[in-house]
Design a protein around this motif. Structure first.
Motif, short mmCIF file in Angstrom:
data_model
loop_
_atom_site.label_atom_id
_atom_site.label_comp_id
_atom_site.label_asym_id
_atom_site.label_seq_id
_atom_site.Cartn_x
_atom_site.Cartn_y
_atom_site.Cartn_z
N ILE A 62 0.82 -1.20 0.15
CA ILE A 62 0.00 -0.04 -0.10
C ILE A 62 0.89 1.31 0.04
N ALA A 63 1.85 1.13 1.06
CA ALA A 63 2.69 2.40 0.80
C ALA A 63 3.55 2.81 -0.51
N PRO A 118 -3.41 -1.74 8.27
CA PRO A 118 -2.26 -1.56 7.15
C PRO A 118 -2.12 -0.24 6.36
N VAL A 119 -3.40 0.44 6.40
CA VAL A 119 -3.49 1.67 5.60
C VAL A 119 -2.63 2.71 6.39
N GLN A 163 1.86 6.18 7.92
CA GLN A 163 2.83 6.38 8.99
C GLN A 163 4.20 6.34 8.17
N ARG A 164 4.42 5.35 7.38
CA ARG A 164 5.67 5.38 6.59
C ARG A 164 5.77 6.47 5.77
N LEU A 209 6.47 12.55 2.59
CA LEU A 209 5.41 12.56 1.43
C LEU A 209 3.94 12.91 1.90
N VAL A 210 3.66 12.57 2.93
CA VAL A 210 2.31 13.04 3.48
C VAL A 210 2.38 13.68 4.80
N GLU A 211 1.43 14.37 5.28
CA GLU A 211 1.45 15.14 6.70
C GLU A 211 -0.02 14.89 7.25
#
Length: 204
Positions: A9-10, A43-44, A49-50, A56-58
């Motif tokens: 997913i990541a 898992p999402v 979190q990774r 890449l995200v916040e």
């Protein structure tokens, strides 16, 4: 049963983010992603979190998790930071020998780029992402490796945006970089591989 886990997913979301315009900042809803990948929200959440760790995200209060937008006025600074960290990493890693696996990965990627008739954006992403992961595994300093990955993801987002906007739709920088990296594998050190990604006129 879903074939997806936090890792896959990541990776899917990394690709999605890197193929978006770098100034875009869509919100990523955990429930929608869980439904898309046919998994629970756990898992999402782990994948997000990774990606947050890679900048890449916040997470924004009252909004949720969103893609970290890059600012046009910071573009040159983002690129300079990536090159600065490459120089620091090259100096600190020194003459540590490259693994056989890393050499094989880089040479295979260079051949793929050289043989490609059309170097489209998705291929661009795949090459860059695979090379980045191979390089980061060779680094002995985990903190520096994580910082370098975050900076290089930003650099890659800008580079892929440039390619997407070019008349040819190709990334003219990537073949040259991969050729230099393949040449660096003959020197056989992590330092050489890191320095190969610097522009020719950039002091190491």
């Amino acid at each position: 049963m879903s074939k997806h886990n936090a890792d896959s997913i990541a990776e899917a979301l990394r690709k999605r983010i890197c193929l978006e315009p770098p100034t875009a900042s869509p919100v990523l809803h955990e429930q929608s992603l869980a439904e898309e990948f046919a998994v629970s929200r756990t898992p999402v959440r782990q994948a997000l979190q990774r990606l947050a760790y890679e900048r890449l995200v916040e997470v924004r209060s009252g909004v949720g998790t969103m893609v970290s937008p890059l600012k046009l006025e910071n573009r040159d600074d983002d690129i300079d930071l990536a090159f600065s960290l490459l120089r620091v990493a090259a100096r600190l890693e020194g003459d540590k020998p490259l693994s056989v696996e890393a050499r094989a990965y880089i040479v295979a990627l260079e051949r793929q780029v050289a043989a490609a008739e059309v170097l489209d954006i998705e291929t661009n992403y795949t090459i860059r992402a695979t090379a980045l992961m191979a390089i980061s595994r060779e680094m002995s300093n985990d903190i520096l490796a994580d910082a370098l990955k975050a900076a290089l993801w930003r650099l890659f987002r800008w580079r892929m945006d440039e390619a997407a906007k070019s008349r040819s739709g190709k990334d003219n920088r990537l073949p040259e970089v991969m050729e230099m990296m393949a040449e660096a594998t003959r020197k056989g050190t992590v330092r050489a591989l890191l320095e190969a990604q610097l522009p020719p006129d950039t002091p190491s």
